[in-house]
Scaffold this active site. Structure first.
Site, short mmCIF file in Angstrom:
data_model
loop_
_atom_site.label_atom_id
_atom_site.label_comp_id
_atom_site.label_asym_id
_atom_site.label_seq_id
_atom_site.Cartn_x
_atom_site.Cartn_y
_atom_site.Cartn_z
N ASN A 7 0.81 -1.22 0.00
CA ASN A 7 0.00 0.00 0.00
C ASN A 7 0.85 1.28 0.00
OD1 ASN A 7 -2.30 -1.45 -0.31
ND2 ASN A 7 -2.93 -1.36 1.84
N ARG A 65 -7.79 -0.58 -6.67
CA ARG A 65 -8.27 0.63 -6.03
C ARG A 65 -7.30 1.79 -6.24
NH1 ARG A 65 -13.14 1.59 -4.97
NH2 ARG A 65 -13.36 3.36 -3.61
N CYS A 67 -10.91 -4.51 -3.88
CA CYS A 67 -11.67 -5.50 -3.11
C CYS A 67 -13.08 -4.97 -2.81
CB CYS A 67 -10.95 -5.80 -1.80
SG CYS A 67 -9.31 -6.50 -2.03
N ARG A 101 -17.72 1.83 -1.34
CA ARG A 101 -16.41 2.46 -1.10
C ARG A 101 -16.44 3.87 -1.71
NH1 ARG A 101 -11.48 -1.81 -1.85
NH2 ARG A 101 -10.41 -0.15 -0.72
N PRO A 102 -17.02 4.83 -0.96
CA PRO A 102 -17.19 6.17 -1.53
C PRO A 102 -15.86 6.91 -1.68
CG PRO A 102 -17.84 6.14 0.79
CD PRO A 102 -17.48 4.73 0.43
N ILE A 103 -15.85 7.95 -2.54
CA ILE A 103 -14.64 8.78 -2.67
C ILE A 103 -14.97 10.26 -2.42
CG2 ILE A 103 -13.36 7.20 -4.19
CD1 ILE A 103 -14.13 9.06 -6.55
N ASP A 104 -16.05 10.48 -1.64
CA ASP A 104 -16.49 11.86 -1.40
C ASP A 104 -15.41 12.71 -0.72
OD1 ASP A 104 -17.33 9.89 0.70
OD2 ASP A 104 -17.66 11.74 1.84
N GLN A 105 -14.60 12.10 0.14
CA GLN A 105 -13.57 12.89 0.85
C GLN A 105 -12.43 13.29 -0.08
OE1 GLN A 105 -14.06 14.03 4.09
NE2 GLN A 105 -16.06 13.16 3.53
N ASP A 107 -6.96 -4.63 7.56
CA ASP A 107 -6.38 -5.56 6.58
C ASP A 107 -5.80 -6.82 7.23
OD1 ASP A 107 -7.15 -3.82 4.64
OD2 ASP A 107 -5.18 -2.90 4.38
N ARG A 132 -2.16 -10.45 -5.94
CA ARG A 132 -2.20 -8.97 -6.01
C ARG A 132 -1.34 -8.35 -4.92
NH1 ARG A 132 -7.59 -6.31 -5.31
NH2 ARG A 132 -6.09 -4.65 -5.21
N1 EPU Z 1 -14.49 6.55 3.18
C1 EPU Z 1 -15.48 7.48 2.97
N2 EPU Z 1 -15.29 8.44 2.02
C2 EPU Z 1 -14.14 8.51 1.29
C3 EPU Z 1 -13.12 7.57 1.51
C4 EPU Z 1 -13.32 6.58 2.47
O1 EPU Z 1 -16.53 7.44 3.62
O2 EPU Z 1 -14.03 9.42 0.45
C5 EPU Z 1 -14.67 5.50 4.22
C6 EPU Z 1 -14.68 4.10 3.61
O3 EPU Z 1 -15.96 3.73 3.15
C7 EPU Z 1 -14.19 3.26 4.79
C8 EPU Z 1 -13.23 4.20 5.53
O4 EPU Z 1 -13.55 5.51 5.08
O5 EPU Z 1 -15.26 2.96 5.62
C9 EPU Z 1 -11.75 3.95 5.28
O6 EPU Z 1 -11.48 3.94 3.87
P1 EPU Z 1 -10.06 4.38 3.29
O7 EPU Z 1 -10.26 5.48 2.33
O8 EPU Z 1 -9.09 4.58 4.42
O9 EPU Z 1 -9.64 3.08 2.47
P2 EPU Z 1 -8.90 3.00 1.07
O10 EPU Z 1 -7.94 4.13 0.96
O11 EPU Z 1 -9.88 2.78 -0.01
C10 EPU Z 1 -6.85 1.67 1.97
C11 EPU Z 1 -6.17 0.37 1.64
C12 EPU Z 1 -7.07 -0.79 2.09
C13 EPU Z 1 -7.38 -0.65 3.58
C14 EPU Z 1 -7.95 0.74 3.89
C15 EPU Z 1 -8.12 0.99 5.37
C16 EPU Z 1 -4.86 0.87 -0.31
C17 EPU Z 1 -4.68 0.72 -1.77
N3 EPU Z 1 -5.95 0.29 0.22
O12 EPU Z 1 -8.08 1.67 1.25
O13 EPU Z 1 -6.27 -1.94 1.90
O14 EPU Z 1 -8.33 -1.62 3.95
O15 EPU Z 1 -7.06 1.76 3.37
O16 EPU Z 1 -6.91 0.85 6.05
O17 EPU Z 1 -4.04 1.48 0.37
C18 EPU Z 1 -5.78 -4.17 1.35
O18 EPU Z 1 -4.59 -3.88 1.27
O19 EPU Z 1 -6.20 -5.37 1.38
C19 EPU Z 1 -6.79 -3.10 1.42
C20 EPU Z 1 -8.06 -3.30 1.09
#
Ligand code: EPU
Length: 417
Positions: A18, A88, A112, A117-121, A301, A393
């Protein structure tokens, strides 16, 4: 996998997936040659190389763990659709391209499936910096006449949003203050990489990151941190098989939340400078309570792998998943192997059984796949795991690494029939 054998010996941990999947897109900001070292040899990394190459960058794999990337001649600010959907982290091209070219077009990312998995932030951050964001036809398009530093408070702690906004803002005018950010080790690693390329990023690893925009960045040589989750997976595999394994090339501080939980289960953890030794030879470990949360809490994770250990612990355990809405899908597979687990909302109640029984199972996602490997190592008899491309992966040479510590595991290909 023919399970039932305690693991013994030494495992070398690879570079952090990551961190790598953020740092590879971040090379776009250098606009010059970068040499990245301690890169994990995993399929997600090669997918990102393909994306960069198609965008006009020079990507040369120098060795199994190092790559030369020169992004000076990037000709496109558009990420190819079929590749973007495979992982992702393709959305990190949004921040990196916006930061360098003031323009980005990236298909909505894959990765995954843990529910929504929103991206609003991410979008809130880009807009606060002065970018126009449009989502339509399955893609995100962003453009700006020039980003301006801003004060951004994230409503949820998000690894992806923290990284994406850091990438976008390093070359923006003025000072940006990011609050309620993620503190994972790979956030700090990315900040160190950006600073090695000439950026001015301070405070990574704390609640507040301050970034003063710079007008020029340059290439550099950088070595990626060891993978916290790969290390944790082998720690749990050692504990679950009643083994004695030294996990080498790690930063023990990054593993504290995992080490503490293993100790709660009665497993011995001995920290070295760059290693942890796991000894679990005194019978069944004890049940315990685990709740996932952002770093420095227990990593989501590691949740499926740790829950797999708890299936054979003595007593009743609870696992609370507080990061993702839907990360218990793999539990059906564990039940096929004799685990006694009830799921109630965000909580799994696990009643420990003496051992698991072998069965054909599937990898539902990357970490769920790792959990199935641990289950197969526990269960006497032959367990087969399907869909292992999902494990590839994120785990380098998992079959070879486990074989070296005494596991009876092999990779087999069946024809479609
Ligand atoms: N969230 C929002 N809005 C956003 C972004 C996130 O509500 O704009 C919420 C998500 O729905 C979730 C929480 O915030 O409930 C955390 O999400 P985060 O954005 O931290 O996750 P991510 O960046 O999509 C990364 C890792 C994941 C890991 C998460 C949490 C990478 C590529 N992926 O995902 O890793 O589970 O952080 O630590 O870095 C893995 O390696 O198996 C994996 C899935």
């Amino acid at each position: 996998i023919k399970g039932g054998t305690p693991l013994r010996g030494e495992v070398q941990v690879s570079g952090a997936k990551n961190a790598a999947v953020a740092i590879i897109p971040a090379t776009i900001l250098a606009g010059g040659p970068c040499l990245l070292e301690n890169i994990p040899d995993i399929s997600d990394v090669y997918t990102l190389y393909d994306m960069l190459s198609l965008m006009g960058a020079t990507v040369r794999v120098v060795s199994r763990t190092s790559v030369f990337i020169d992004t000076s001649n990037i000709t496109s600010h558009k990420v190819p659709e079929d590749l973007a959907r495979q992982l992702r982290a393709s959305y990190y091209f949004l921040g990196a391209l916006l930061g360098r070219c003031n323009e980005a077009n990236v298909p909505l990312p894959g990765g995954c499936d843990f529910g929504v998995r929103p991206i609003d932030q991410h979008i809130k951050g880009f807009e606060a910096l002065g970018a126009n964001v449009n989502i339509g036809h399955g893609s995100v398009s962003i453009s700006t006449d020039g980003l301006l530093g801003s004060h951004i408070y994230f409503d949820v702690v998000s690894v992806g949003a923290t990284i994406n906004v850091m990438l976008a803002v390093v070359k923006a005018k003025g000072l940006t203050v990011l609050e309620n950010v993620a503190k994972e080790p790979h956030i700090v690693d990315l900040a160190n990489f950006l600073n090695s390329m000439g950026a001015d990023v301070r405070g990574a690893g704390t609640e507040v990151i301050k970034i003063r925009g710079v007008s020029e960045m340059h290439g550099c040589t950088y070595s990626i941190i060891p993978d916290q989750i790969e290390a944790g997976t082998y720690m749990v595999a050692a504990a679950a098989t009643g083994g004695d394994v030294v996990i080498d090339n790690v930063i023990p501080k990054h593993l504290e939340s995992i080490s503490n939980k293993l100790e709660d289960c009665g497993v011995t953890v001995i920290e070295g400078d760059e290693s942890v030794r796991i000894i679990s030879e005194g019978g069944r470990p004890r049940a315990c309570r685990v709740k996932t949360s952002p770093h420095p809490g227990f990593p989501t994770d590691m949740q499926p792998q740790f829950a797999t250990l708890l299936t054979i612990c003595d007593g009743n355990s609870t696992v609370v998943e507080d990061v993702w809405d839907n990360r218990f899908k793999y539990i059906d597979q564990l039940r096929r192997m004799g685990a006694n687990i009830m799921v109630n909302g965000d909580t799994a109640l696990i009643t420990g059984v003496e051992t698991l029984t072998s069965a054909p199972v599937e990898a539902d996602d990357l970490r769920a796949g790792a959990a199935m490997v641990i289950a197969g190592l526990i269960a006497k008899g032959e367990t087969s795991i399907g869909n292992i491309k999902l494990i590839d992966r994120g785990y380098e040479n998992i079959v070879e690494k486990l074989t070296a510590v005494g596991a009876d595991i092999s990779r087999v290909t069946f024809d479609e029939d």
